[in-house]
Design a protein around this motif. Structure first.
Motif, PDB file in Angstrom:
ATOM      1  N   GLU A 133       7.180  13.154  -1.975  1.00 13.53           N
ATOM      2  CA  GLU A 133       7.077  13.078  -0.525  1.00 13.53           C
ATOM      3  C   GLU A 133       8.127  12.152   0.075  1.00 13.53           C
ATOM      4  N   GLY A 134       8.990  11.574  -0.787  1.00  9.53           N
ATOM      5  CA  GLY A 134      10.047  10.691  -0.284  1.00  9.53           C
ATOM      6  C   GLY A 134       9.489   9.477   0.428  1.00  9.53           C
ATOM      7  N   LEU A 135       8.540   8.775  -0.230  1.00  8.66           N
ATOM      8  CA  LEU A 135       7.891   7.657   0.430  1.00  8.66           C
ATOM      9  C   LEU A 135       8.552   6.329   0.086  1.00  8.66           C
ATOM     10  N   GLU A 136       9.663   6.365  -0.641  1.00  6.52           N
ATOM     11  CA  GLU A 136      10.371   5.124  -0.920  1.00  6.52           C
ATOM     12  C   GLU A 136      11.870   5.333  -0.765  1.00  6.52           C
ATOM     13  N   LEU A 157       9.331   0.543   0.301  1.00  2.91           N
ATOM     14  CA  LEU A 157       8.292   1.505   0.646  1.00  2.91           C
ATOM     15  C   LEU A 157       8.338   1.861   2.126  1.00  2.91           C
ATOM     16  N   LYS A 158       8.070   3.129   2.378  1.00  4.64           N
ATOM     17  CA  LYS A 158       7.988   3.572   3.772  1.00  4.64           C
ATOM     18  C   LYS A 158       6.506   3.715   4.115  1.00  4.64           C
ATOM     19  N   TRP A 159       5.934   2.643   4.644  1.00  2.00           N
ATOM     20  CA  TRP A 159       4.489   2.657   4.879  1.00  2.00           C
ATOM     21  C   TRP A 159       4.085   3.655   5.954  1.00  2.00           C
ATOM     22  N   ALA A 160       4.915   3.800   6.978  1.00  2.48           N
ATOM     23  CA  ALA A 160       4.537   4.707   8.061  1.00  2.48           C
ATOM     24  C   ALA A 160       4.426   6.139   7.537  1.00  2.48           C
ATOM     25  N   GLU A 161       5.435   6.564   6.752  1.00  2.00           N
ATOM     26  CA  GLU A 161       5.397   7.913   6.197  1.00  2.00           C
ATOM     27  C   GLU A 161       4.231   8.068   5.230  1.00  2.00           C
ATOM     28  N   THR A 162       3.975   6.998   4.449  1.00  2.00           N
ATOM     29  CA  THR A 162       2.882   7.067   3.488  1.00  2.00           C
ATOM     30  C   THR A 162       1.553   7.257   4.197  1.00  2.00           C
ATOM     31  N   LYS A 163       1.375   6.511   5.282  1.00  2.00           N
ATOM     32  CA  LYS A 163       0.145   6.648   6.063  1.00  2.00           C
ATOM     33  C   LYS A 163       0.036   8.069   6.607  1.00  2.00           C
ATOM     34  N   GLY A 164       1.173   8.608   7.044  1.00  2.00           N
ATOM     35  CA  GLY A 164       1.184   9.982   7.548  1.00  2.00           C
ATOM     36  C   GLY A 164       0.744  10.973   6.473  1.00  2.00           C
ATOM     37  N   PHE A 165       1.242  10.751   5.253  1.00  2.00           N
ATOM     38  CA  PHE A 165       0.868  11.644   4.141  1.00  2.00           C
ATOM     39  C   PHE A 165      -0.627  11.546   3.866  1.00  2.00           C
ATOM     40  N   ALA A 166      -1.151  10.313   3.872  1.00  2.00           N
ATOM     41  CA  ALA A 166      -2.595  10.123   3.642  1.00  2.00           C
ATOM     42  C   ALA A 166      -3.392  10.839   4.727  1.00  2.00           C
ATOM     43  N   GLU A 167      -2.937  10.713   5.965  1.00  2.00           N
ATOM     44  CA  GLU A 167      -3.655  11.372   7.062  1.00  2.00           C
ATOM     45  C   GLU A 167      -3.615  12.894   6.917  1.00  2.00           C
ATOM     46  N   LYS A 168      -2.471  13.372   6.428  1.00  2.00           N
ATOM     47  CA  LYS A 168      -2.340  14.815   6.229  1.00  2.00           C
ATOM     48  C   LYS A 168      -3.359  15.307   5.191  1.00  2.00           C
ATOM     49  N   ILE A 169      -3.513  14.545   4.103  1.00  3.21           N
ATOM     50  CA  ILE A 169      -4.491  14.930   3.072  1.00  3.21           C
ATOM     51  C   ILE A 169      -5.893  14.907   3.667  1.00  3.21           C
ATOM     52  N   ILE A 170      -6.192  13.825   4.397  1.00  5.32           N
ATOM     53  CA  ILE A 170      -7.533  13.656   4.955  1.00  5.32           C
ATOM     54  C   ILE A 170      -7.862  14.829   5.864  1.00  5.32           C
ATOM     55  N   GLN A 171      -6.865  15.241   6.657  1.00  2.18           N
ATOM     56  CA  GLN A 171      -7.111  16.327   7.586  1.00  2.18           C
ATOM     57  C   GLN A 171      -7.221  17.672   6.870  1.00  2.18           C
ATOM     58  N   ALA A 172      -6.252  17.949   5.994  1.00  2.00           N
ATOM     59  CA  ALA A 172      -6.203  19.265   5.363  1.00  2.00           C
ATOM     60  C   ALA A 172      -7.407  19.494   4.463  1.00  2.00           C
ATOM     61  N   VAL A 223      -8.200  13.265  -3.898  1.00  2.00           N
ATOM     62  CA  VAL A 223      -7.372  13.234  -5.100  1.00  2.00           C
ATOM     63  C   VAL A 223      -6.759  14.612  -5.383  1.00  2.00           C
ATOM     64  N   ILE A 224      -7.567  15.654  -5.219  1.00  2.00           N
ATOM     65  CA  ILE A 224      -7.044  17.006  -5.448  1.00  2.00           C
ATOM     66  C   ILE A 224      -6.055  17.372  -4.333  1.00  2.00           C
ATOM     67  N   GLY A 225      -6.435  17.042  -3.102  1.00  2.00           N
ATOM     68  CA  GLY A 225      -5.573  17.361  -1.969  1.00  2.00           C
ATOM     69  C   GLY A 225      -4.212  16.702  -2.086  1.00  2.00           C
ATOM     70  N   ARG A 226      -4.207  15.472  -2.580  1.00  2.00           N
ATOM     71  CA  ARG A 226      -2.961  14.728  -2.748  1.00  2.00           C
ATOM     72  C   ARG A 226      -1.983  15.499  -3.628  1.00  2.00           C
ATOM     73  N   GLU A 227      -2.497  16.127  -4.683  1.00  2.00           N
ATOM     74  CA  GLU A 227      -1.603  16.862  -5.584  1.00  2.00           C
ATOM     75  C   GLU A 227      -1.267  18.233  -5.002  1.00  2.00           C
ATOM     76  N   VAL A 228      -2.283  18.901  -4.435  1.00  2.00           N
ATOM     77  CA  VAL A 228      -2.055  20.260  -3.936  1.00  2.00           C
ATOM     78  C   VAL A 228      -1.002  20.255  -2.816  1.00  2.00           C
ATOM     79  N   LEU A 229      -1.071  19.246  -1.941  1.00  2.00           N
ATOM     80  CA  LEU A 229      -0.153  19.212  -0.801  1.00  2.00           C
ATOM     81  C   LEU A 229       1.283  18.891  -1.200  1.00  2.00           C
ATOM     82  N   GLN A 230       1.487  18.468  -2.446  1.00  2.00           N
ATOM     83  CA  GLN A 230       2.851  18.181  -2.889  1.00  2.00           C
ATOM     84  C   GLN A 230       3.537  19.422  -3.451  1.00  2.00           C
TER      85      GLN A 230
END
Lengths: 505, 360
Positions: free
Chosen positions: A361-364, A369-384, A408-415
């Motif tokens: 996800e290009g978070l570094e 670390l790119k915390w803003a992007e990381t938070k965005g990725f977490a939010e994307k998983i939470i939503q999806a 945990v599953i969403g984190r991998e699937v969304l990548q």
């Protein structure tokens, strides 16, 4: 009408923030096998803990043969003829069977007498067990027998069994059911906790269904369809995952001649494992827990390194690459143990999103670390994946098991992996969420991802996998097309009941 | 009946409040201790906490706070990185000694050359000495799986023997009339870690400690390596799953903490102490462990904790000389601080509830 053996009246138990049991009432008759059905978190465990004296109810009463019954501790419950076989065994690996049983007794008899009583009981109930074998060498099914015999030696009136078949092969389940039927014919009542509906339909006389701590219905399992029971459990109509017929592409993941010792002392070494998974294919791997599932996941994730050629991704040897390098290529994994392996319990969901998402996800940026992007990725998983949490800043451990599993599953699937390996993807997840996770896996496969799904839930594997193989003592059977496989064939692939000739492929 | 109940997630408020509560509890119990020893508790605690900062002779004590606090902070910052990852370097005292020996040795090797580069070389040599000493347990752990706690601790005693040996032999002052101990580096300008502003106590070690605090903060909060350090401490299996190489992390954490401890030793020997002698080390390496935990392994917390610890040291000395408190009482007082800190730490993850006694 005869007095029931045990009558529960309006049992209520609240924990901070959750009512585990709310006014639960039902009766268990003499010589009855009574099923307690419900999803994870429905309050089954709390209820039986109250009966067994581990938890005290906030209100409500219990009557044992018409007499008030309120065991202050398990010892008192045992004295009144209540025995319980827990889902997780409490046995000492280093001691033998008789010693383990003696440890649980109030006044253990001399070891020789005890051993002969163990033999006697085990023969009467068709549970062969040598009292002098060391528990560490026993299979899961045999360990369960130790627990059952420990209970039977008390001559119980009511035997409580918590998810007894989750660790057994189909053949071992048959043996267990014969034992339970014999006990019933002798007048012992059994309270049988499970969410496996077919089992309950074969075995139980009566079923009580719990949902969110409430008794939502009773039924006679033999006269009720599994689907109806499931819908009572879930409280809504169930979605069966959809799969469209699809063509498989080239081999994406190729494992050949893979043998590795287990990193842990009580683990199982993998022995000459072969498998090939094509693009768009879902390979289901069944088998009783502890037969090399964790090791197989470790080998595929890169936590355990192997000979380079043993694992190939699109023809490229990756056996010597670590987890980060494999993620970069597109080989992603989701381990079984959510807390502590797939996720760090005390870290926030944002930090946990970074845990595997940093590379793809290009978070570094040069290690920063790119915390803003990381938070965005977490939010994307939470939503999806419909993860129920106030927000990504919450600690992973504050989520319920099912919600964390979705994360945990969403984190991998969304990548967008090219190869996805999951171990027990729906373990401890409620039926609706499980269906969503299975659907996500199937959608991913439809897009061309090669999926390996390791699971102990055979129904799940039959539902989503195109081909099926079983792990038995670290050996993987040759994969077979799922369509047309019978339960007997699966049982044989899984190694059959203990004592039967093991089919090594 | 009181029961502990696990919080769904760690309480932010308590993680900041526990150090303060611990200091307060230490004051109360320390006061009781001093009362039992026949002293006025208010006066004793006032002497320890007030006198060094605002008392009559504060102009003398305030620079001392920096001199005592800087090595504690510098060492504790290094230790905290390892502690966060579950890598326990208990031997900072030894690394501190080796840093001093290497640093002083490098400086004395140039004596009496007057050149700008002598001091930087000493800095590098000091860091190298500490790094080398800490790399021994690191290497043994990675290669043979030894316990770094034991190895690093035992190497402290080896280092103390080395210190005695060089004080009496290799580094002994040739013009010292046979007394043990090296030349005084304070008298060798090129090697002297002098105060940057006279009378302030501010020397290069203080500057380095502040830089280390900032560096460590950035590392832990903004960098992948820091994330991996925290992850390894929180959930080792998850760290391995995330792709952390445990061996590399052990070498890094132990090596860095050793290098920082070595720097602290080097700045001490070339500045406030001046001399390599048998009794050069005074336990900074061990006290820094307390400082690291008192600061909750957080860089800013460590900075504050280092100051607090230096305060109790200096205040304790004043209390000894002015009120006649025994040294042991001061040590008990400092021990209480760590005890209460660890005890109250429980409240970050648990809450206390009064449970009604249940009658079945």
């Amino acid at each position: 009408m005869t007095t029931p053996l045990l009558s529960l009246q309006g049992l209520t138990k609240a924990y901070p923030g959750v009512v585990a049991n709310d006014q639960v009432s039902f009766d268990i008759g003499e010589g009855e096998v009574h099923a307690l059905l419900g999803e994870n978190g429905a309050g089954k465990s709390t209820l039986v803990k109250m009966i067994y004296g581990l938890v005290k109810p906030d209100s409500g009463t219990m009557l044992l043969r018409g007499q008030p019954f309120a065991p202050p501790e398990p010892r008192a419950a045992r004295a009144d003829g209540i025995a319980m076989v827990f889902q997780h065994f409490s046995l000492f690996d280093a001691l033998n069977v008789a010693e383990n049983i003696a440890l649980g007794m109030e006044n253990p008899p001399a070891m020789g007498d005890l051993a002969s009583r163990i033999r006697e009981v085990s023969e009467t109930y068709g549970l062969p067990l040598d009292p002098f074998r060391t528990v560490g060498d026993l299979s899961a099914g045999e360990r369960q027998r130790v627990e059952i015999i420990r209970c039977l030696l008390q001559d119980p009136k009511l035997l409580i069994m918590d998810e007894p078949t989750s660790v057994l092969t189909p053949q071992e389940v048959d043996i267990l059911f014969e034992t339970l039927n014999k006990l019933r014919s002798e007048g012992t009542s059994i309270l049988y906790i499970s969410h496996k509906l077919e089992e309950i339909r074969t075995l139980c006389d009566h079923a009580t269904i719990l949902r969110l701590g409430k008794n939502v219905g009773e039924c006679v399992p033999a006269e009720t369809s599994a689907r109806d029971m499931a819908e009572m459990m879930v409280g809504s109509t169930l979605q069966t995952p959809e799969r469209s017929g699809r063509d498989f592409g080239e081999v994406a993941l190729d494992v050949s001649g893979l043998s590795v010792p287990s990193p842990s002392e009580f683990g199982t070494a993998l022995k000459n494992v072969h498998m090939a998974v094509r693009k768009g294919e879902v390979l289901g791997i069944g088998g009783v827990a502890g037969n090399g599932q964790d090791e197989l996941l470790g080998v595929l994730s890169g936590e355990i390194l192997t000979a380079a050629d043993a694992i190939k991704f699109n023809g490229q040897p990756i056996g010597k690459l670590g987890p980060t390098a494999r993620r970069r290529l597109g080989v992603l994994t989701a381990p079984e143990e959510r807390l502590g392996h797939a996720a760090a319990p005390d870290m926030s969901l944002t930090e946990n999103a970074l845990l595997t998402g940093s590379v793809r996800e290009g978070l570094e940026n040069n290690g920063f670390l790119k915390w803003a992007e990381t938070k965005g990725f977490a939010e994307k998983i939470i939503q999806a994946f419909d993860v129920r949490t106030p927000g990504p800043e919450n600690a992973a451990r504050s989520l319920s098991g099912g919600n964390l599993q979705k994360f945990v599953i969403g984190r991998e699937v969304l990548q967008n992996p090219d190869v996805l390996v999951v171990n027990q993807p729906t373990w401890g997840v409620d039926a609706a969420a499980a269906a969503a996770i299975r659907q996500a896996i199937l959608d991913l496969a439809a897009k061309g991802t090669a999926v390996v799904c390791i699971s102990q839930d055979l129904d799940e594997l039959m539902e989503i996998s195109d081909s099926f193989a079983a792990l038995n003592e670290g050996r993987l059977s040759a994969p077979r097309t799922t369509t047309g496989l019978t339960v007997d064939e699966i049982g044989l692939m899984m190694g059959g009941a203990h004592g039967m000739e093991v089919a090594h492929v | 009946m009181i029961v502990l109940e696990k919080r769904p997630q760690p309480s932010k408020a308590w993680s900041y409040a526990t150090p303060l509560v611990a200091v307060l509890a230490t004051m109360v119990c320390g006061g009781i201790l001093f009362t039992l020893l026949g002293k006025n508790p208010i006066e004793a605690i006032g002497t320890i906490f007030w006198e060094p900062l605002f008392g009559e002779f504060a102009f003398y004590y305030r620079p001392q706070l920096l001199v005592k606090g800087a090595p504690l902070v510098l060492i504790a910052i290094g230790l905290s990185l390892g502690f966060k990852a579950g890598i326990w370097n208990i031997g900072a005292e030894g690394q501190y000694i080796m840093g001093a020996i290497f640093g002083a040795g490098a400086g004395l090797a140039f004596y009496p050359l007057d050149a700008w580069y002598v001091f930087p070389i000493m800095v590098i040599a000091g860091a190298f000495g500490g790094w080398l000493w800490a790399s021994i347990p690191a290497f043994l752990k990675v290669r043979f799986g030894t316990n770094e706690i034991l190895v690093s601790l035992m190497l402290v005693y080896v280092a103390e023997q080395m210190l005695a040996s060089v004080s009496l032999g290799l580094l002994k002052n040739p013009e010292g009339f046979g007394f043990p101990g090296s030349r005084n580096l304070q008298a060798y300008d090129s090697a002297h870690n002098a105060e940057l502003i006279a009378g302030s106590g501010m020397h290069w070690g203080v500057v380095t400690a502040l830089i280390a605090v900032i560096f460590s903060y950035i590392l832990l909060n903004r960098h992948m390596l820091g994330f991996h350090i925290r992850l390894t401490g929180e959930a080792p299996r998850a760290a391995k799953f995330a792709g952390v190489n445990p061996a590399r992390l052990i070498l890094f954490c132990l090596g860095l903490s050793g290098a920082l401890a070595g720097l602290a030793g080097m700045f001490e020997v070339s500045g406030p102490s001046g001399v390599v002698s048998i009794d050069f080390n005074v336990g900074y390496g061990f006290t820094a462990i307390i400082v690291a935990f008192l600061g909750r392994l957080h860089p800013v917390g460590i900075l504050l904790a280092g100051g607090l610890m230096a305060l109790t040291y200096i205040g304790g000395e004043i209390a000894q000389s002015q009120l006649g408190l025994p040294a042991a009482a001061i040590q008990v007082f400092q021990g209480m601080l760590l005890f209460f800190l660890l005890a109250f730490d429980l409240l970050t993850n648990y809450r206390i509830r009064a449970a009604r006694s249940e009658v079945a």
